[in-house]
Design a protein around this motif. Structure first.
Motif, PDB file in Angstrom:
ATOM      1  N   ALA A 279      16.776 -18.341 -28.122  1.00  0.00           N
ATOM      2  CA  ALA A 279      17.450 -19.055 -27.030  1.00  0.00           C
ATOM      3  C   ALA A 279      18.696 -18.307 -26.578  1.00  0.00           C
ATOM      4  N   GLN A 280      19.473 -17.807 -27.516  1.00  0.00           N
ATOM      5  CA  GLN A 280      20.692 -17.077 -27.168  1.00  0.00           C
ATOM      6  C   GLN A 280      20.370 -15.817 -26.369  1.00  0.00           C
ATOM      7  N   ASP A 281      19.360 -15.070 -26.792  1.00  0.00           N
ATOM      8  CA  ASP A 281      18.990 -13.850 -26.083  1.00  0.00           C
ATOM      9  C   ASP A 281      18.548 -14.154 -24.655  1.00  0.00           C
ATOM     10  N   LYS A 282      17.781 -15.230 -24.482  1.00  0.00           N
ATOM     11  CA  LYS A 282      17.306 -15.581 -23.148  1.00  0.00           C
ATOM     12  C   LYS A 282      18.432 -16.129 -22.278  1.00  0.00           C
ATOM     13  N   MET A 283      19.359 -16.866 -22.884  1.00  0.00           N
ATOM     14  CA  MET A 283      20.514 -17.345 -22.133  1.00  0.00           C
ATOM     15  C   MET A 283      21.366 -16.177 -21.658  1.00  0.00           C
ATOM     16  N   ARG A 284      21.527 -15.178 -22.523  1.00  0.00           N
ATOM     17  CA  ARG A 284      22.374 -14.055 -22.160  1.00  0.00           C
ATOM     18  C   ARG A 284      21.787 -13.258 -20.994  1.00  0.00           C
ATOM     19  N   PHE A 285      20.475 -13.258 -20.869  1.00  0.00           N
ATOM     20  CA  PHE A 285      19.841 -12.601 -19.726  1.00  0.00           C
ATOM     21  C   PHE A 285      20.392 -13.182 -18.425  1.00  0.00           C
ATOM     22  N   PHE A 286      20.616 -14.488 -18.405  1.00  0.00           N
ATOM     23  CA  PHE A 286      21.151 -15.141 -17.207  1.00  0.00           C
ATOM     24  C   PHE A 286      22.673 -14.991 -17.114  1.00  0.00           C
ATOM     25  N   THR A 287      23.382 -15.151 -18.228  1.00  0.00           N
ATOM     26  CA  THR A 287      24.849 -15.122 -18.157  1.00  0.00           C
ATOM     27  C   THR A 287      25.377 -13.766 -17.722  1.00  0.00           C
ATOM     28  N   GLN A 288      24.663 -12.692 -18.060  1.00  0.00           N
ATOM     29  CA  GLN A 288      25.144 -11.369 -17.675  1.00  0.00           C
ATOM     30  C   GLN A 288      25.029 -11.127 -16.178  1.00  0.00           C
ATOM     31  N   GLY A 289      24.270 -11.951 -15.475  1.00  0.00           N
ATOM     32  CA  GLY A 289      24.150 -11.790 -14.028  1.00  0.00           C
ATOM     33  C   GLY A 289      24.746 -12.934 -13.245  1.00  0.00           C
ATOM     34  N   ALA A 290      25.459 -13.829 -13.925  1.00  0.00           N
ATOM     35  CA  ALA A 290      25.963 -15.035 -13.262  1.00  0.00           C
ATOM     36  C   ALA A 290      27.234 -14.759 -12.467  1.00  0.00           C
ATOM     37  N   THR A 291      27.379 -15.471 -11.364  1.00  0.00           N
ATOM     38  CA  THR A 291      28.589 -15.387 -10.548  1.00  0.00           C
ATOM     39  C   THR A 291      29.393 -16.686 -10.580  1.00  0.00           C
ATOM     40  N   LEU A 292      28.729 -17.790 -10.923  1.00  0.00           N
ATOM     41  CA  LEU A 292      29.377 -19.100 -10.981  1.00  0.00           C
ATOM     42  C   LEU A 292      28.723 -19.912 -12.090  1.00  0.00           C
ATOM     43  N   ILE A 293      29.537 -20.550 -12.929  1.00  0.00           N
ATOM     44  CA  ILE A 293      29.042 -21.412 -13.995  1.00  0.00           C
ATOM     45  C   ILE A 293      29.651 -22.794 -13.817  1.00  0.00           C
ATOM     46  N   VAL A 294      28.804 -23.821 -13.827  1.00  0.00           N
ATOM     47  CA  VAL A 294      29.284 -25.208 -13.798  1.00  0.00           C
ATOM     48  C   VAL A 294      28.734 -25.905 -15.031  1.00  0.00           C
ATOM     49  N   MET A 295      29.626 -26.367 -15.902  1.00  0.00           N
ATOM     50  CA  MET A 295      29.240 -27.000 -17.165  1.00  0.00           C
ATOM     51  C   MET A 295      29.517 -28.492 -17.072  1.00  0.00           C
ATOM     52  N   LEU A 296      28.478 -29.303 -17.279  1.00  0.00           N
ATOM     53  CA  LEU A 296      28.588 -30.733 -17.046  1.00  0.00           C
ATOM     54  C   LEU A 296      28.241 -31.553 -18.284  1.00  0.00           C
ATOM     55  N   ALA A 297      29.236 -32.161 -18.894  1.00  0.00           N
ATOM     56  CA  ALA A 297      29.038 -33.188 -19.916  1.00  0.00           C
ATOM     57  C   ALA A 297      28.189 -32.734 -21.096  1.00  0.00           C
TER      58      ALA A 297
END
Length: 368
Positions: A279-297
């Motif tokens: 899960a961490q490896d797959k999440m990092r695939f997205f986080t390394q290309g992210a421009t905006l993060i919204v974390m909700l609850a």
């Protein structure tokens, strides 16, 4: 059109300064075994980090906190990797100095605009502390989200089940349907309760008015079983079983989602990743290309995402900030995230439904 310019300009270090010219190459030490760093390894931050080798300064790639920096002989670049990914013989950056004097510079002030007043700075509100009593400019937040979409940004929305429990699933589905969501992170629960609502009209056995429904205690388990019978979340949507909600919108509009499981999960749903390293490896695939993060609850998923998130992204041959917003009803949750390194996040102390409903309302105005 948006009235605010969120495109902060990055000021790179001046490596012609004598202290940088005279600094030695950063020392490295070969790894003695797979998954084992030298004792004196350097532990990375999430800020732009430059390392000197053969008299040249390199910007480390795949930046994140709590990693090691290796020299990749094949690509001829420095990059951040988790300790578990180290391979024997790789050159590992060592030492603790970060001021450039020993060949490594953490550049934490690249997006600070010299001479700007608080009123002039484009995104000054990100540097303020979180408080429920603090007024919140929803229009400005909506403009940021709209601006990110307009420039083909890649946003990640990290969702907890309270998004469903609080009655905000329609607003979240609207954001997906209108192209404001690049990807969704969550756990088993947010997807289960969202589809429970679609199938039975309840979330955790309660109807939309918060009343417990007779037999509702088993609805989330019925939902899991129904989706498993359909073979997948997408199968449940495409077969017409799940007709509305967040997961319905994600499947219908082709927005990727990643559900990372936990030790307490019921079921879980098909597609939930129960291996935390995977899960961490797959999440990092997205986080390394992210421009905006919204974390909700969601405290745990927010902290997990924040831990692998750089403060910047390289796009179009320049560095740009990664804007980060965390929303929770508890100030303590927001403070925990910031204390664990996601200090660039803008904290909002609000309920998930209040936040999402207001943001959607403002986005509809922005859309015209």
């Amino acid at each position: 059109m948006p009235k605010y310019d969120f495109d902060l300009q990055y000021t790179a270090p001046d490596f012609t300064r004598p202290m940088f010219v005279e600094a030695p190459d950063r020392e490295t030490e070969p790894a003695s075994a797979d998954g084992l760093a030298p004792t004196s390894f350097y532990s990375s931050t999430n800020f732009p980090t430059y390392v000197k080798r053969n008299g040249e300064w390199f910007l480390a790639k795949r930046q994140r906190m709590d990693a090691v920096i290796i020299w990749d002989e094949k690509t001829q670049e420095f990059g951040c990797v988790e300790i578990r990914k180290i391979r024997a013989g790789q050159d590992i950056v060592t030492g603790t100095a970060e001021d450039g004097s020993y060949g490594l510079l953490v550049h934490s002030t690249g997006f600070h605009q010299p001479g700007m007043t608080a009123e002039e700075e484009s995104f000054k509100f990100m540097s303020s502390g979180a408080s429920r009593e603090r007024p919140l400019n929803y229009r400005r937040i909506a403009e940021l989200i709209a601006w990110d979409k307009a420039r083909n940004g890649r946003s990640i929305w990290v969702l907890g089940p309270a998004v469903v429990h609080a009655g905000a699933r329609e607003s979240m589905a609207w954001l997906v349907a209108n192209g404001y969501v690049g990807a969704v992170f969550g756990g088993n629960a947010v997807a289960v309760h969202d589809m429970e609502q679609a199938l039975y009209g309840t979330a955790l056995g309660m109807d939309v008015e918060g009343h417990t429904v007779l037999g509702g205690h088993r609805h989330h388990m019925d939902a899991i079983n129904t989706v498993r019978r359909a073979g997948s979340i997408a199968g449940a949507v495409q077969s017409g079983l799940v007709r509305d909600g967040i997961m319905h919108a994600l499947v219908n509009y082709g927005v990727p989602f990643l559900l990372a499981g936990s030790i307490r999960d019921d079921g879980p749903l098909p597609g939930v990743i129960t291996d935390v390293i995977e899960a961490q490896d797959k999440m990092r695939f997205f986080t390394q290309g992210a421009t905006l993060i919204v974390m909700l609850a969601t405290m745990l998923h927010s902290i997990a995402t924040g831990n692998m998130l750089p403060t910047f992204i390289e796009r179009n041959d320049k560095l740009e900030p990664v804007y980060t917003i965390i929303v929770d009803q508890s100030e303590n949750v927001i403070q925990k995230l910031m204390d664990r390194g996601t200090h660039q996040a803008f904290g909002i102390v609000r309920n998930a439904d209040d936040f999402l409903d207001r943001v959607v309302s403002e986005l509809k105005k922005v859309q015209g």
